[in-house]
Motif scaffolding. Structure first.
Motif, PDB file in Angstrom:
ATOM      1  N   ALA A  81      65.194 120.289  26.001  1.00  0.00           N
ATOM      2  CA  ALA A  81      64.118 120.991  25.000  1.00  0.00           C
ATOM      3  C   ALA A  81      63.841 122.224  25.895  1.00  0.00           C
ATOM      4  CB  ALA A  81      62.852 120.055  25.057  1.00  0.00           C
ATOM      5  N   VAL A  82      63.535 122.261  27.164  1.00  0.00           N
ATOM      6  CA  VAL A  82      62.994 123.468  27.979  1.00  0.00           C
ATOM      7  C   VAL A  82      63.656 124.683  27.876  1.00  0.00           C
ATOM      8  CG1 VAL A  82      62.408 124.128  30.212  1.00  0.00           C
ATOM      9  CG2 VAL A  82      61.542 122.175  29.594  1.00  0.00           C
ATOM     10  N   SER A  83      65.134 124.145  28.014  1.00  0.00           N
ATOM     11  CA  SER A  83      66.149 125.251  27.976  1.00  0.00           C
ATOM     12  C   SER A  83      66.061 126.316  26.612  1.00  0.00           C
ATOM     13  CB  SER A  83      67.580 124.892  28.327  1.00  0.00           C
ATOM     14  OG  SER A  83      67.865 123.676  27.268  1.00  0.00           O
ATOM     15  N   ASN A  84      66.039 125.459  25.587  1.00  0.00           N
ATOM     16  CA  ASN A  84      65.605 125.923  24.171  1.00  0.00           C
ATOM     17  C   ASN A  84      64.243 126.903  24.189  1.00  0.00           C
ATOM     18  OD1 ASN A  84      67.639 125.245  21.882  1.00  0.00           O
ATOM     19  ND2 ASN A  84      67.499 123.613  23.567  1.00  0.00           N
ATOM     20  N   THR A  94      56.495 132.455  21.500  1.00  0.00           N
ATOM     21  CA  THR A  94      55.952 131.512  21.798  1.00  0.00           C
ATOM     22  C   THR A  94      56.612 130.316  20.985  1.00  0.00           C
ATOM     23  OG1 THR A  94      53.749 132.417  22.260  1.00  0.00           O
ATOM     24  CG2 THR A  94      53.709 129.867  21.832  1.00  0.00           C
ATOM     25  N   PRO A  95      57.341 129.257  21.818  1.00  0.00           N
ATOM     26  CA  PRO A  95      58.154 128.299  20.841  1.00  0.00           C
ATOM     27  C   PRO A  95      56.894 127.302  20.262  1.00  0.00           C
ATOM     28  CG  PRO A  95      58.028 127.762  23.339  1.00  0.00           C
ATOM     29  CD  PRO A  95      57.326 129.373  23.134  1.00  0.00           C
ATOM     30  N   THR A  96      57.023 127.041  18.966  1.00  0.00           N
ATOM     31  CA  THR A  96      56.407 126.337  18.382  1.00  0.00           C
ATOM     32  C   THR A  96      56.846 124.783  17.855  1.00  0.00           C
ATOM     33  OG1 THR A  96      56.531 127.585  16.402  1.00  0.00           O
ATOM     34  CG2 THR A  96      54.727 127.972  17.637  1.00  0.00           C
ATOM     35  N   GLN A  97      57.978 124.828  17.316  1.00  0.00           N
ATOM     36  CA  GLN A  97      58.637 123.643  16.715  1.00  0.00           C
ATOM     37  C   GLN A  97      59.990 123.511  17.264  1.00  0.00           C
ATOM     38  OE1 GLN A  97      57.019 125.912  14.495  1.00  0.00           O
ATOM     39  NE2 GLN A  97      55.347 124.906  14.144  1.00  0.00           N
ATOM     40  N   ILE A  98      60.539 122.199  17.177  1.00  0.00           N
ATOM     41  CA  ILE A  98      62.144 121.901  17.629  1.00  0.00           C
ATOM     42  C   ILE A  98      62.393 120.747  16.546  1.00  0.00           C
ATOM     43  CG2 ILE A  98      62.039 122.346  20.043  1.00  0.00           C
ATOM     44  CD1 ILE A  98      61.994 119.342  20.485  1.00  0.00           C
ATOM     45  N   VAL A  99      63.741 121.028  16.439  1.00  0.00           N
ATOM     46  CA  VAL A  99      64.277 120.173  15.518  1.00  0.00           C
ATOM     47  C   VAL A  99      65.517 119.582  16.328  1.00  0.00           C
ATOM     48  CG1 VAL A  99      65.835 119.514  13.469  1.00  0.00           C
ATOM     49  CG2 VAL A  99      63.751 121.223  13.294  1.00  0.00           C
ATOM     50  N   VAL A 100      65.704 118.334  16.498  1.00  0.00           N
ATOM     51  CA  VAL A 100      66.660 117.582  17.313  1.00  0.00           C
ATOM     52  C   VAL A 100      67.778 116.662  16.577  1.00  0.00           C
ATOM     53  CG1 VAL A 100      67.139 115.962  19.110  1.00  0.00           C
ATOM     54  CG2 VAL A 100      64.911 117.350  19.091  1.00  0.00           C
ATOM     55  N   ALA A 123      58.497 117.340  27.551  1.00  0.00           N
ATOM     56  CA  ALA A 123      58.344 118.779  27.385  1.00  0.00           C
ATOM     57  C   ALA A 123      57.768 119.361  26.313  1.00  0.00           C
ATOM     58  CB  ALA A 123      59.979 119.105  27.151  1.00  0.00           C
ATOM     59  N   CYS A 124      57.706 118.624  25.194  1.00  0.00           N
ATOM     60  CA  CYS A 124      56.864 119.108  23.990  1.00  0.00           C
ATOM     61  C   CYS A 124      55.375 119.139  24.346  1.00  0.00           C
ATOM     62  CB  CYS A 124      57.114 118.372  22.817  1.00  0.00           C
ATOM     63  SG  CYS A 124      58.584 118.652  21.874  1.00  0.00           S
ATOM     64  N   GLU A 125      54.855 118.064  25.102  1.00  0.00           N
ATOM     65  CA  GLU A 125      53.475 118.059  25.266  1.00  0.00           C
ATOM     66  C   GLU A 125      53.133 119.224  26.502  1.00  0.00           C
ATOM     67  OE1 GLU A 125      53.125 114.113  27.266  1.00  0.00           O
ATOM     68  OE2 GLU A 125      52.994 113.159  25.230  1.00  0.00           O
ATOM     69  N   ARG A 126      53.892 119.373  27.404  1.00  0.00           N
ATOM     70  CA  ARG A 126      53.683 120.531  28.356  1.00  0.00           C
ATOM     71  C   ARG A 126      53.473 121.692  27.859  1.00  0.00           C
ATOM     72  NH1 ARG A 126      55.322 120.769  34.530  1.00  0.00           N
ATOM     73  NH2 ARG A 126      54.410 122.828  34.931  1.00  0.00           N
ATOM     74  N   TYR A 127      54.545 122.086  26.955  1.00  0.00           N
ATOM     75  CA  TYR A 127      54.528 123.361  26.199  1.00  0.00           C
ATOM     76  C   TYR A 127      53.860 123.520  24.913  1.00  0.00           C
ATOM     77  CZ  TYR A 127      57.775 124.245  30.168  1.00  0.00           C
ATOM     78  OH  TYR A 127      58.359 124.734  31.565  1.00  0.00           O
ATOM     79  N   ILE A 147      69.883 120.962  19.594  1.00  0.00           N
ATOM     80  CA  ILE A 147      68.293 121.351  19.314  1.00  0.00           C
ATOM     81  C   ILE A 147      68.013 122.640  18.880  1.00  0.00           C
ATOM     82  CG2 ILE A 147      65.791 121.704  20.603  1.00  0.00           C
ATOM     83  CD1 ILE A 147      66.540 119.523  22.473  1.00  0.00           C
ATOM     84  N   THR A 148      67.439 122.848  17.795  1.00  0.00           N
ATOM     85  CA  THR A 148      67.059 124.112  17.198  1.00  0.00           C
ATOM     86  C   THR A 148      65.733 124.250  17.476  1.00  0.00           C
ATOM     87  OG1 THR A 148      68.578 124.021  15.249  1.00  0.00           O
ATOM     88  CG2 THR A 148      66.772 125.360  15.064  1.00  0.00           C
ATOM     89  N   VAL A 149      65.254 125.316  18.204  1.00  0.00           N
ATOM     90  CA  VAL A 149      63.918 125.687  18.523  1.00  0.00           C
ATOM     91  C   VAL A 149      63.379 126.976  17.699  1.00  0.00           C
ATOM     92  CG1 VAL A 149      64.477 127.361  20.196  1.00  0.00           C
ATOM     93  CG2 VAL A 149      62.226 126.413  20.284  1.00  0.00           C
ATOM     94  N   ILE A 150      62.160 126.901  17.033  1.00  0.00           N
ATOM     95  CA  ILE A 150      61.475 127.791  16.195  1.00  0.00           C
ATOM     96  C   ILE A 150      60.244 128.146  16.912  1.00  0.00           C
ATOM     97  CG2 ILE A 150      60.554 128.128  14.044  1.00  0.00           C
ATOM     98  CD1 ILE A 150      62.097 125.226  13.803  1.00  0.00           C
ATOM     99  N   GLY A 151      60.194 129.704  16.914  1.00  0.00           N
ATOM    100  CA  GLY A 151      59.059 130.206  17.646  1.00  0.00           C
ATOM    101  C   GLY A 151      58.312 131.225  16.885  1.00  0.00           C
ATOM    102  N   MET A 152      57.555 131.895  17.252  1.00  0.00           N
ATOM    103  CA  MET A 152      56.762 132.899  16.526  1.00  0.00           C
ATOM    104  C   MET A 152      56.137 134.308  17.308  1.00  0.00           C
ATOM    105  SD  MET A 152      52.744 131.409  15.673  1.00  0.00           S
ATOM    106  CE  MET A 152      51.710 131.162  17.071  1.00  0.00           C
ATOM    107  N   ALA A 153      56.117 135.280  17.186  1.00  0.00           N
ATOM    108  CA  ALA A 153      55.702 136.445  17.971  1.00  0.00           C
ATOM    109  C   ALA A 153      55.436 137.630  16.813  1.00  0.00           C
ATOM    110  CB  ALA A 153      56.787 136.978  18.884  1.00  0.00           C
ATOM    111  N   LYS A 154      54.134 138.382  17.052  1.00  0.00           N
ATOM    112  CA  LYS A 154      54.024 139.571  16.512  1.00  0.00           C
ATOM    113  C   LYS A 154      55.023 140.555  16.566  1.00  0.00           C
ATOM    114  CE  LYS A 154      48.948 139.058  16.703  1.00  0.00           C
ATOM    115  NZ  LYS A 154      47.479 139.660  17.293  1.00  0.00           N
TER     116      LYS A 154
END
Length: 351
Positions: A81-84, A94-100, A123-127, A147-154
């Motif tokens: 998780a963290v590597s993603n 900022t990472p917000t969601q993952i799909v495993v 990992a999800c709790e910490r981040y 693992i697919t990670v989804i994040g957001m940024a302006k």
């Protein structure tokens, strides 16, 4: 070192695919307002209103990316998780969601996968990231984790690899080479264990490099500190394949060159000591080892005074030149050595 198959073992076929998904995802609450719908429907629903959506995917294959002889399943889940997450931080997001997604053989029990998911949950709790979906399927060759990670940024905050300019300063967070030395220690102990299964591993005093390999952290803190200082990197990448490889990526994408000073490469004392025990030049471990998940980035020279405020976490290790695609290492005695990408390439035949 693998799981004990004689105690509290529930076979995967006792639950079936959907029962297994329910079992593994039942303790993942949603934390982000952008997560409108998580596990339990045909697709997750995410609303990053006012932000750009960032997406990255990584796949880990047993026997290629990890060895179950010495990798605890909880640590594996955490690292996967963290590597993603690190990929999203490398975009200044900022990472917000993952799909495993899991491919798993019948060698693994339900309890084993629970342990894997406990690491992902940690990992999800910490981040503060939500698990919003996934899939499982059978595998004939062991364990595969995608693992697919989804994040957001302006839009104005996103940092790409292609923004470095001539005379920009090259910076890196933390220290390098520790994860590689941790891997060498684990491989050494595995070889001794195969020769003598009654041996006890010699790991005292090696906690730092072992944690760097088995349970790394993403540099969320550096992204925040840079924003607090009003510094937006001109380019950025995370260090997964070794410092040399990542520098060359920045040079290629930005159309610049680089001068890297060997004596400026940050090394933890334990990394330095172990490298010498293995007859490896310490800087080579940093240049080619990989899996440090530190952030490598460039900044405009006008931000030099600002970056000095976080010198305990960030080192200035070189500068960018107008020699397109040419990266060079400057040794302490002023020899110039061309940098080559000798880090791990999963598709290249390994020597």
């Amino acid at each position: 070192m693998e799981e004990d198959n004689t105690i509290n073992r529930t076979e995967l076929d006792e639950l079936g695919e959907f029962g297994l998904i329910d079992q593994l995802t039942q303790e993942f609450p949603l934390r982000n307002e952008s997560s409108l719908k998580g596990v339990g429907d045909d697709a997750a629903v995410i609303n990053h209103e006012g932000y750009r959506t960032l997406v990255s995917v990584d796949m880990l294959v047993e026997g290629v990316h990890f060895d179950m002889t010495y990798t605890p399943l909880k640590h594996l889940g955490y690292k996967a998780a963290v590597s993603n997450f690190s990929d999203i931080y490398a975009m200044n997001g900022t990472p917000t969601q993952i799909v495993v997604g899991l491919g798993v053989s019948n060698r693994y029990s339900v309890e084993a996968l629970d342990e894997l998911y406990s690491g992902i949950r940690m990992a999800c709790e910490r981040y503060q990231v939500d698990l919003v979906g996934g899939d499982t399927t059978s595998s004939k060759t062991g364990l595969v984790i995608s693992i697919t990670v989804i994040g957001m940024a302006k839009d104005e905050d996103i940092v790409y690899r292609n923004g470095a300019k001539k005379n920009d300063l090259l910076c890196v967070s933390g220290d390098l080479g520790g994860a590689y030395m941790g891997l060498l220690v684990l491989e050494r102990e595995k070889a001794e264990w195969i020769a003598n299964p009654n041996m006890q591993p010699k790991l005292d005093g090696l906690e730092y490099v072992l944690e760097r390999q088995l349970k790394p952290e993403a540099r969320k803190d550096i992204v925040k500190e840079l924003k607090d200082l009003g510094i937006k990197p001109t380019s950025m990448i995370d260090i997964s394949d070794g410092l040399a490889s990542e520098i060359l990526h920045l040079c290629k994408e930005s159309g610049v060159g680089c001068q890297l000073f060997e004596e400026k490469i940050p090394l933890d004392p334990s990394t330095d000591r172990l490298a010498k025990e293995f007859n490896i030049v310490p800087s080579i471990a940093a240049l080619n080892g990989g899996e440090d998940y530190e952030l490598l980035f460039t900044i405009d020279q006008k931000d030099y005074e600002k970056i000095k405020e976080i010198y305990t976490d960030v080192s200035v290790i070189g500068y960018m030149t107008d020699d397109k695609g040419i990266a060079e290492l400057i040794t302490p005695d002023n020899h110039v050595v061309p940098l080559k990408a000798q880090g791990w390439d999963h598709m290249r035949k390994q020597e």
